[in-house]
Design an enzyme around this catalytic site. Sequence first.
Site, PDB file in Angstrom:
ATOM      1  N   ASP A  97      46.749  19.452   6.359  1.00  0.00           N
ATOM      2  CA  ASP A  97      48.183  19.189   6.555  1.00  0.00           C
ATOM      3  C   ASP A  97      48.921  20.493   6.239  1.00  0.00           C
ATOM      4  OD1 ASP A  97      47.234  16.621   6.901  1.00  0.00           O
ATOM      5  OD2 ASP A  97      48.761  15.687   5.643  1.00  0.00           O
ATOM      6  N   LYS A 158      53.604  15.689  11.492  1.00  0.00           N
ATOM      7  CA  LYS A 158      53.855  14.978  10.228  1.00  0.00           C
ATOM      8  C   LYS A 158      55.294  15.253   9.808  1.00  0.00           C
ATOM      9  CE  LYS A 158      52.369  15.175   5.345  1.00  0.00           C
ATOM     10  NZ  LYS A 158      51.291  15.495   4.394  1.00  0.00           N
ATOM     11  N   LYS A 186      52.345  11.281  11.869  1.00  0.00           N
ATOM     12  CA  LYS A 186      52.152  10.860  10.481  1.00  0.00           C
ATOM     13  C   LYS A 186      53.512  10.845   9.790  1.00  0.00           C
ATOM     14  CE  LYS A 186      50.090  12.227   6.044  1.00  0.00           C
ATOM     15  NZ  LYS A 186      49.048  13.031   5.355  1.00  0.00           N
TER      16      LYS A 186
HETATM   17  O1  LIG Z   1      52.171  13.804   2.173  1.00  0.00           O
HETATM   18  C1  LIG Z   1      52.483  13.000   1.347  1.00  0.00           C
HETATM   19  C2  LIG Z   1      53.665  13.083   0.503  1.00  0.00           C
HETATM   20  O2  LIG Z   1      53.701  14.239  -0.245  1.00  0.00           O
HETATM   21  C3  LIG Z   1      53.755  11.911  -0.410  1.00  0.00           C
HETATM   22  O3  LIG Z   1      55.072  11.758  -0.804  1.00  0.00           O
HETATM   23  P1  LIG Z   1      55.480  10.690  -1.904  1.00  0.00           P
HETATM   24  O4  LIG Z   1      55.048  11.277  -3.215  1.00  0.00           O
HETATM   25  O5  LIG Z   1      56.971  10.615  -1.789  1.00  0.00           O
HETATM   26  O6  LIG Z   1      54.812   9.403  -1.621  1.00  0.00           O
END
Ligand SMILES: O=C[C@H](O)COP(=O)(O)O
EC number: 4.1.2.4
Length: 232
Positions: A97, A158, A186
């Site tokens: 990513d 994403k 995503k």
């Molecule tokens: O890629 C995933 C994100 O960093 C997760 O974010 P979050 O901590 O708000 O769930």
Amino acid sequence: MVGADLDLIDLAEYIDHALLVPTATPEQVEQYCFQADQYHFPTVCLYPSAVRQAVQLLHGRKTKVCAVIGFPCGATTSGVKQYEALEAIENGATELDIVINLGWLKSGRTEELYREMASICEETGQTVKAILETTLLTDTEKRLAAEICMDAGVTYLKTSTGWFGGATVADVRFLRDVSKGQVKIKASGGIRTVEQAIALIEAGASRLGTSKGVELVMMQQIPKQSEIENSY
Ligand SMILES: O=C[C@H](O)COP(=O)(O)O
């Protein structure tokens, strides 16, 4: 994905179980790997320094290891991102990513942006998700970033890192429309409720990046009050 099918969604199948706080310890990495395996999440999403440990813990299991690259700002050099990506793959990650260079996008350095993403896609040959950080972009910039990343050969667009705001249904829908099915979407950042997760899937997301995957799956498993009442 529309209508009745949504009731049958198993959220676990969509979740990249993200441990991306800067204070993540090996014990937390172990916990996230254990949970990702237990709940059959497609990946556990980690910083590159945790990849080797996660790959060892998940050896022989279905859950894969995803590494974030240039995270969270995307402003390191192309050489550094390329090295970071190749090392993550060598260590066993199978998904990357990558935060795009937002300053280049906003200043018209589109050729450099393209080259950076294209060379990582080509050299690693793995699933690459381009993190666009949609909350910091205008619609024109989102469209341009999406088109450049698709040309470069990414597998997913994403929405966000989760550090500067999160995924919205409108952004997922926008990226789905721009991508015309050429790549997957995503949604990530701030996904906290089952309703929100389902709405993002309905809008076109085929993966959800979240640090709250276990809570979401548990919430989904709690029967609705009306269903309990109807069973008497
Ligand atoms: O890629 C995933 C994100 O960093 C997760 O974010 P979050 O901590 O708000 O769930």
